[in-house]
Design a protein around this motif. Sequence first.
Motif, PDB file in Angstrom:
ATOM      1  N   ALA A  28       0.747  -1.205   0.015  1.00  0.00           N
ATOM      2  CA  ALA A  28      -0.046  -0.108  -0.160  1.00  0.00           C
ATOM      3  C   ALA A  28       0.637   1.225  -0.031  1.00  0.00           C
ATOM      4  CB  ALA A  28      -1.048  -0.094   1.196  1.00  0.00           C
ATOM      5  N   VAL A  29       1.928   1.118   0.947  1.00  0.00           N
ATOM      6  CA  VAL A  29       2.843   2.328   0.747  1.00  0.00           C
ATOM      7  C   VAL A  29       3.571   2.503  -0.410  1.00  0.00           C
ATOM      8  CG1 VAL A  29       4.992   3.391   1.924  1.00  0.00           C
ATOM      9  CG2 VAL A  29       3.245   2.194   3.293  1.00  0.00           C
ATOM     10  N   LEU A  30       3.934   1.550  -1.074  1.00  0.00           N
ATOM     11  CA  LEU A  30       4.440   1.662  -2.441  1.00  0.00           C
ATOM     12  C   LEU A  30       3.547   2.026  -3.477  1.00  0.00           C
ATOM     13  CD1 LEU A  30       6.679  -1.601  -2.484  1.00  0.00           C
ATOM     14  CD2 LEU A  30       7.478   0.585  -2.017  1.00  0.00           C
ATOM     15  N   GLY A  31       2.323   1.683  -3.326  1.00  0.00           N
ATOM     16  CA  GLY A  31       1.398   1.823  -4.499  1.00  0.00           C
ATOM     17  C   GLY A  31       1.126   3.432  -4.137  1.00  0.00           C
ATOM     18  N   ALA A  32       0.907   3.837  -2.870  1.00  0.00           N
ATOM     19  CA  ALA A  32       0.671   5.322  -2.691  1.00  0.00           C
ATOM     20  C   ALA A  32       1.711   6.337  -3.551  1.00  0.00           C
ATOM     21  CB  ALA A  32       0.596   5.834  -1.257  1.00  0.00           C
ATOM     22  N   PHE A  33       2.843   5.960  -2.988  1.00  0.00           N
ATOM     23  CA  PHE A  33       3.953   6.560  -3.727  1.00  0.00           C
ATOM     24  C   PHE A  33       4.059   6.516  -5.304  1.00  0.00           C
ATOM     25  CE2 PHE A  33       6.277   6.355   0.671  1.00  0.00           C
ATOM     26  CZ  PHE A  33       6.385   7.823   0.528  1.00  0.00           C
ATOM     27  N   ALA A  34       3.468   5.297  -5.690  1.00  0.00           N
ATOM     28  CA  ALA A  34       3.580   5.337  -7.204  1.00  0.00           C
ATOM     29  C   ALA A  34       2.425   6.238  -7.768  1.00  0.00           C
ATOM     30  CB  ALA A  34       3.129   4.038  -7.779  1.00  0.00           C
ATOM     31  N   VAL A  35       1.263   6.413  -7.017  1.00  0.00           N
ATOM     32  CA  VAL A  35      -0.004   7.387  -7.413  1.00  0.00           C
ATOM     33  C   VAL A  35       0.725   8.715  -7.328  1.00  0.00           C
ATOM     34  CG1 VAL A  35      -2.098   8.292  -6.601  1.00  0.00           C
ATOM     35  CG2 VAL A  35      -1.557   5.966  -6.673  1.00  0.00           C
ATOM     36  N   VAL A  36       1.383   9.137  -6.460  1.00  0.00           N
ATOM     37  CA  VAL A  36       1.973  10.486  -6.390  1.00  0.00           C
ATOM     38  C   VAL A  36       3.073  10.729  -7.560  1.00  0.00           C
ATOM     39  CG1 VAL A  36       3.267  12.135  -5.085  1.00  0.00           C
ATOM     40  CG2 VAL A  36       1.770  10.638  -4.092  1.00  0.00           C
ATOM     41  N   VAL A  37       3.895   9.686  -7.750  1.00  0.00           N
ATOM     42  CA  VAL A  37       4.883   9.868  -8.917  1.00  0.00           C
ATOM     43  C   VAL A  37       4.258   9.932 -10.036  1.00  0.00           C
ATOM     44  CG1 VAL A  37       6.902   8.625 -10.141  1.00  0.00           C
ATOM     45  CG2 VAL A  37       6.759   8.825  -7.718  1.00  0.00           C
ATOM     46  N   ILE A  38       3.194   9.046 -10.309  1.00  0.00           N
ATOM     47  CA  ILE A  38       2.407   9.220 -11.571  1.00  0.00           C
ATOM     48  C   ILE A  38       1.794  10.589 -11.932  1.00  0.00           C
ATOM     49  CG2 ILE A  38       0.588   8.208 -13.024  1.00  0.00           C
ATOM     50  CD1 ILE A  38       1.278   5.425 -11.442  1.00  0.00           C
ATOM     51  N   VAL A  39       1.210  11.135 -10.961  1.00  0.00           N
ATOM     52  CA  VAL A  39       0.439  12.385 -11.098  1.00  0.00           C
ATOM     53  C   VAL A  39       1.622  13.278 -11.451  1.00  0.00           C
ATOM     54  CG1 VAL A  39      -0.772  14.121  -9.915  1.00  0.00           C
ATOM     55  CG2 VAL A  39      -1.495  11.699  -9.625  1.00  0.00           C
ATOM     56  N   PHE A  40       2.514  13.499 -10.638  1.00  0.00           N
ATOM     57  CA  PHE A  40       3.917  14.166 -10.857  1.00  0.00           C
ATOM     58  C   PHE A  40       4.382  14.136 -12.205  1.00  0.00           C
ATOM     59  CE2 PHE A  40       8.218  15.135 -10.927  1.00  0.00           C
ATOM     60  CZ  PHE A  40       8.254  16.530 -10.649  1.00  0.00           C
ATOM     61  N   LEU A  41       4.620  13.166 -12.847  1.00  0.00           N
ATOM     62  CA  LEU A  41       5.174  13.052 -14.038  1.00  0.00           C
ATOM     63  C   LEU A  41       4.187  13.311 -15.277  1.00  0.00           C
ATOM     64  CD1 LEU A  41       7.119   9.549 -13.628  1.00  0.00           C
ATOM     65  CD2 LEU A  41       8.129  11.629 -13.676  1.00  0.00           C
ATOM     66  N   VAL A  42       3.047  13.186 -14.985  1.00  0.00           N
ATOM     67  CA  VAL A  42       2.077  13.470 -16.033  1.00  0.00           C
ATOM     68  C   VAL A  42       1.928  14.926 -16.154  1.00  0.00           C
ATOM     69  CG1 VAL A  42      -0.334  13.331 -16.723  1.00  0.00           C
ATOM     70  CG2 VAL A  42       0.965  11.286 -16.054  1.00  0.00           C
ATOM     71  N   LEU A  43       1.807  15.687 -14.857  1.00  0.00           N
ATOM     72  CA  LEU A  43       1.289  17.088 -14.811  1.00  0.00           C
ATOM     73  C   LEU A  43       2.799  18.039 -14.733  1.00  0.00           C
ATOM     74  CD1 LEU A  43      -1.446  16.906 -12.248  1.00  0.00           C
ATOM     75  CD2 LEU A  43      -1.393  16.920 -14.814  1.00  0.00           C
ATOM     76  N   ARG A  44       4.053  17.467 -14.720  1.00  0.00           N
ATOM     77  CA  ARG A  44       5.205  18.300 -14.624  1.00  0.00           C
ATOM     78  C   ARG A  44       5.125  19.192 -15.866  1.00  0.00           C
ATOM     79  NH1 ARG A  44      10.433  14.350 -15.864  1.00  0.00           N
ATOM     80  NH2 ARG A  44       9.644  13.283 -17.972  1.00  0.00           N
ATOM     81  N   ARG A  45       4.882  18.901 -16.915  1.00  0.00           N
ATOM     82  CA  ARG A  45       4.658  19.799 -18.188  1.00  0.00           C
ATOM     83  C   ARG A  45       3.279  19.936 -18.511  1.00  0.00           C
ATOM     84  NH1 ARG A  45       9.521  17.632 -22.043  1.00  0.00           N
ATOM     85  NH2 ARG A  45      11.115  17.816 -20.434  1.00  0.00           N
ATOM     86  N   GLN A  46       2.444  20.386 -17.269  1.00  0.00           N
ATOM     87  CA  GLN A  46       1.065  20.461 -17.709  1.00  0.00           C
ATOM     88  C   GLN A  46       0.696  21.453 -18.489  1.00  0.00           C
ATOM     89  OE1 GLN A  46      -1.219  22.868 -16.031  1.00  0.00           O
ATOM     90  NE2 GLN A  46       0.401  24.269 -15.284  1.00  0.00           N
ATOM     91  N   ARG A  47      -0.593  21.416 -19.046  1.00  0.00           N
ATOM     92  CA  ARG A  47      -1.158  22.334 -19.724  1.00  0.00           C
ATOM     93  C   ARG A  47      -2.420  22.631 -18.937  1.00  0.00           C
ATOM     94  NH1 ARG A  47      -1.480  20.133 -25.896  1.00  0.00           N
ATOM     95  NH2 ARG A  47      -2.294  22.366 -26.068  1.00  0.00           N
ATOM     96  N   GLY A  48      -3.187  23.581 -19.439  1.00  0.00           N
ATOM     97  CA  GLY A  48      -4.657  23.904 -18.731  1.00  0.00           C
ATOM     98  C   GLY A  48      -4.675  25.083 -18.002  1.00  0.00           C
ATOM     99  N   GLY A  49      -3.529  25.961 -18.023  1.00  0.00           N
ATOM    100  CA  GLY A  49      -3.450  27.052 -17.338  1.00  0.00           C
ATOM    101  C   GLY A  49      -3.511  26.936 -15.864  1.00  0.00           C
ATOM    102  N   HIS A  50      -4.440  27.750 -15.180  1.00  0.00           N
ATOM    103  CA  HIS A  50      -4.519  27.580 -13.720  1.00  0.00           C
ATOM    104  C   HIS A  50      -5.160  26.594 -12.986  1.00  0.00           C
ATOM    105  CE1 HIS A  50      -3.849  32.403 -14.017  1.00  0.00           C
ATOM    106  NE2 HIS A  50      -2.695  31.917 -13.822  1.00  0.00           N
ATOM    107  N   ALA A  51      -5.854  25.923 -13.767  1.00  0.00           N
ATOM    108  CA  ALA A  51      -6.937  24.773 -13.486  1.00  0.00           C
ATOM    109  C   ALA A  51      -6.005  23.755 -12.695  1.00  0.00           C
ATOM    110  CB  ALA A  51      -7.790  24.297 -14.689  1.00  0.00           C
ATOM    111  N   VAL A  52      -4.937  23.397 -13.418  1.00  0.00           N
ATOM    112  CA  VAL A  52      -4.431  22.013 -12.723  1.00  0.00           C
ATOM    113  C   VAL A  52      -3.793  22.589 -11.626  1.00  0.00           C
ATOM    114  CG1 VAL A  52      -2.533  20.555 -13.377  1.00  0.00           C
ATOM    115  CG2 VAL A  52      -3.968  21.201 -15.221  1.00  0.00           C
ATOM    116  N   PRO A  53      -2.946  23.610 -11.381  1.00  0.00           N
ATOM    117  CA  PRO A  53      -2.207  23.623 -10.036  1.00  0.00           C
ATOM    118  C   PRO A  53      -3.350  23.961  -8.949  1.00  0.00           C
ATOM    119  CG  PRO A  53      -1.826  25.434 -11.664  1.00  0.00           C
ATOM    120  CD  PRO A  53      -2.203  24.487 -12.281  1.00  0.00           C
TER     121      PRO A  53
END
Length: 406
Positions: free
Chosen positions: A280-305
């Motif tokens: 579960a701990v590894l899965g939780a960190f995986a979720v955070v890493v996935i979201v970070f990697l997908v959104l690090r070059r995010q589009r969508g203006g102010h909505a995403v942050p």
Amino acid sequence: MTGSTVRPAFTRRRLMCLGALALVAGGLLLLATRQGVPLGADDAAYTGAARSVAAGHGLDVPIHYYPLGSVSIGTPPPGSSAPRPTPLVIYAPLDPVLLAVGGQNPIGTARIEDTLFLVLTVLVVGLFVLAVTDELWLAAAAELVIALSLAPVLSSPATEAGALFFTVVALAAVTRYRDHPRTPWLIVGAVGMGLATLERFAAGGLIVWGVLALRHKPRAAIALLVMSSAPLGAWFAYEKASGRTTGHFVGFHIVKTTIRAGFHSLAFWILPVNIATVPAVLGAFAVVVIVFLVLRRQRGGHAVPALVLFAVVQIVILEVATTFFDAAVTLDSREFIPVYAAVIMALACGVSRTRSAKVVTVLLVVACALRFGIDTATNAPGGYTTPMWKHSPVLADVRALPAGAI
């Protein structure tokens, strides 16, 4: 926008597509509850209070199963087989009022209302993503992921479905206000926050988030704070004036299982339920890493942050609540429902518009569909609606007692 051609976001065809998918979401919830809705201890309090409201007796419950502040536990008076009704405390007041619309059948009403709230939630998510991205496939994918993921868990007479709808409305309205500062958006956001907190006290993180999201517009932030907190403040003032009590007192209690529950709740987004703590701990960190990697070059203006900020603020507020106000608050999967919705909205608004992103999106929707099918096929109604409870020897003995037994 493609080249120099500007395409309107909300065409009739697009709206019909998103509306149809929202109706599919309602059908999924009805399918998930075909064997009945799950009922637990909190649901008993909500349905009991709803019957009291429908009968014209106000927000009372027939019995409380543990002492709540200064409110009686509900012991029957001498010579009586039933306790006096006691005020609704600890629980937020809006859900019993909504359930009372169906008269003395709040459980059946809950199934209809939860279906309606899910349909509206999915529709708002789709419209918001479409307005931000102008991409129908992203809006449709967001709708499907929300519907398939949340339909199995929004199926009880509790507060999750209604609170989620009001939360999504508030998120969408305040985020749109940041980019298009028009008063109607601010009012809609404040109303959504006020109703969400009356549905679930844990939705108070919305108000904190709203002020932070509008920190560069101090007048709007103050106006939002006053308007959104007024309904909850009025309810607490009424409780104080009428001699009721919320049962919530400022204290300090370290709940050792809270962090572990939070890891499990995050891991549940991508892993099966009831896994061991280490995965579960590894899965939780995986979720955070996935979201970070997908959104690090995010589009969508102010909505995403702004949406990611809400996810962080809500988790922090839940931890503050369980530490200082209510040790019964946990970081379980129910409390993470609005966080999940915000993250999905952020991903839909911030993902790149590439062919590989489309392929991953399709795979995600298929995975959610498979998980929904497994959950629907294997999960029976829980709590008081399980056969083990309804047909237990204890309840058989209770049914055999004379009608006037104390």
